[in-house]
Design an enzyme around this catalytic site. Structure first.
Site, PDB file in Angstrom:
ATOM      1  N   THR A   1      -6.669  10.150   9.088  1.00  0.00           N
ATOM      2  CA  THR A   1      -6.467   8.873   8.382  1.00  0.00           C
ATOM      3  C   THR A   1      -6.268   7.713   9.348  1.00  0.00           C
ATOM      4  OG1 THR A   1      -4.092   9.342   8.230  1.00  0.00           O
ATOM      5  CG2 THR A   1      -5.465  10.006   6.357  1.00  0.00           C
TER       6      THR A   1
ATOM      7  N   LYS B   1       0.837  -1.197   0.000  1.00  0.00           N
ATOM      8  CA  LYS B   1       0.000   0.000   0.000  1.00  0.00           C
ATOM      9  C   LYS B   1       0.876   1.252   0.000  1.00  0.00           C
ATOM     10  CE  LYS B   1      -1.750  -1.579   3.743  1.00  0.00           C
ATOM     11  NZ  LYS B   1      -2.530  -1.861   4.981  1.00  0.00           N
TER      12      LYS B   1
ATOM     13  N   GLY C   1      -6.646   4.466  11.088  1.00  0.00           N
ATOM     14  CA  GLY C   1      -7.314   3.202  10.778  1.00  0.00           C
ATOM     15  C   GLY C   1      -7.490   2.901   9.310  1.00  0.00           C
ATOM     16  N   THR C   2      -6.855   3.673   8.433  1.00  0.00           N
ATOM     17  CA  THR C   2      -7.056   3.446   7.003  1.00  0.00           C
ATOM     18  C   THR C   2      -6.571   2.066   6.561  1.00  0.00           C
ATOM     19  OG1 THR C   2      -4.980   4.634   6.614  1.00  0.00           O
ATOM     20  CG2 THR C   2      -7.001   5.865   6.298  1.00  0.00           C
ATOM     21  N   GLY C   3      -5.396   1.640   7.041  1.00  0.00           N
ATOM     22  CA  GLY C   3      -4.873   0.339   6.633  1.00  0.00           C
ATOM     23  C   GLY C   3      -5.758  -0.804   7.086  1.00  0.00           C
ATOM     24  N   CYS C   4      -6.226  -0.724   8.330  1.00  0.00           N
ATOM     25  CA  CYS C   4      -7.107  -1.775   8.863  1.00  0.00           C
ATOM     26  C   CYS C   4      -8.431  -1.807   8.107  1.00  0.00           C
ATOM     27  CB  CYS C   4      -7.357  -1.534  10.350  1.00  0.00           C
ATOM     28  SG  CYS C   4      -5.891  -1.596  11.376  1.00  0.00           S
TER      29      CYS C   4
END
Length: 223
Positions: A166, A135, A168-171
């Site tokens: 942003t 990512k 928690g975007t990856g989760c």
């Protein structure tokens, strides 16, 4: 793992007992078998070990989001746990979803551009995952993600949204991919839907908190 945190800081991180985690997995899988599942912050070697033992018997895709640091750079994995992640769990991963920093830590090299993302994806795929999505949310310019699957490359791009919110975007991104996989989507379609979802979730963030606030999960629509 449980944390004490808000949009500004992480004050405490505690790992659950590994046998408790193992019991949780068995309780769910034996009664309501999932169509897909994902991992997040795992914490230590012992938890990864029991998860890997369970994953050996999974007949559904497992998405591994290798969460190593929080948004505020608090450690969520011990050094030996990072090695356990690579040696014990990666071989059971259908998809691995590191961000740039995680890809760099896992491969012990700097990952700062698309070429580096491709090199990291190949290195990580050699550790066992069937597919790797690196990512690129922290790249300059557009947010570009690179998927390596079955020897093929797919690039997913979205305009960068200038906001500090942003958290928690990856989760959220990996969870959205998992949801689409559970609904029967193929991997590339699942990532594409999730990319659109997280982009809109960031765009529609509610602006909560004094630091890096959460995205708006309702603004993203269905995955």
């Amino acid at each position: 793992m449980i944390t004490v945190q808000n949009t500004v800081e992480v004050k405490r991180v505690e790992c659950l007992a590994a046998d408790l985690v193992a019991q949780q997995i068995r309780a769910v899988v034996s009664d309501i078998p999932p169509q897909a599942a994902k991992t997040g912050a795992l914490g230590n070697w012992e938890i990864i070990e029991v998860l890997a033992a369970a994953a050996a018997g999974f007949n559904f895709p497992l998405v591994v989001d290798p969460v190593i640091l929080t948004k505020h750079h608090a450690a969520l994995l011990t050094a030996d746990a990072i090695e356990a992640l690579k040696t014990l769990l990666f071989p059971y991963a259908f998809l691995l979803t590191p961000n740039l920093e995680e890809a760099g830590m896992l491969t012990r090299r700097e990952v700062s551009d698309v070429a580096g993302m491709r090199e990291a994806a190949e290195s990580l795929a050699a550790m066992g995952p069937k597919a790797v999505l690196v990512k690129g949310g922290h790249l300059a310019g557009d947010a570009i993600d690179i998927l390596f699957h079955e020897g093929k490359w797919t690039e997913f791009s979205a305009p960068r949204i200038e906001t500090r919110h942003t958290h928690g975007t990856g989760c959220t991104y990996s969870a959205a991919i998992t949801a689409s996989l559970a609904l029967g989507a193929d991997l590339r379609a699942a990532v594409g839907r999730a990319k659109s979802y997280i982009t809109e979730a960031i765009r529609g963030n509610p602006g909560l908190g004094s630091g890096s606030g959460p995205v708006n999960h309702h603004a993203g629509g269905g995955s």
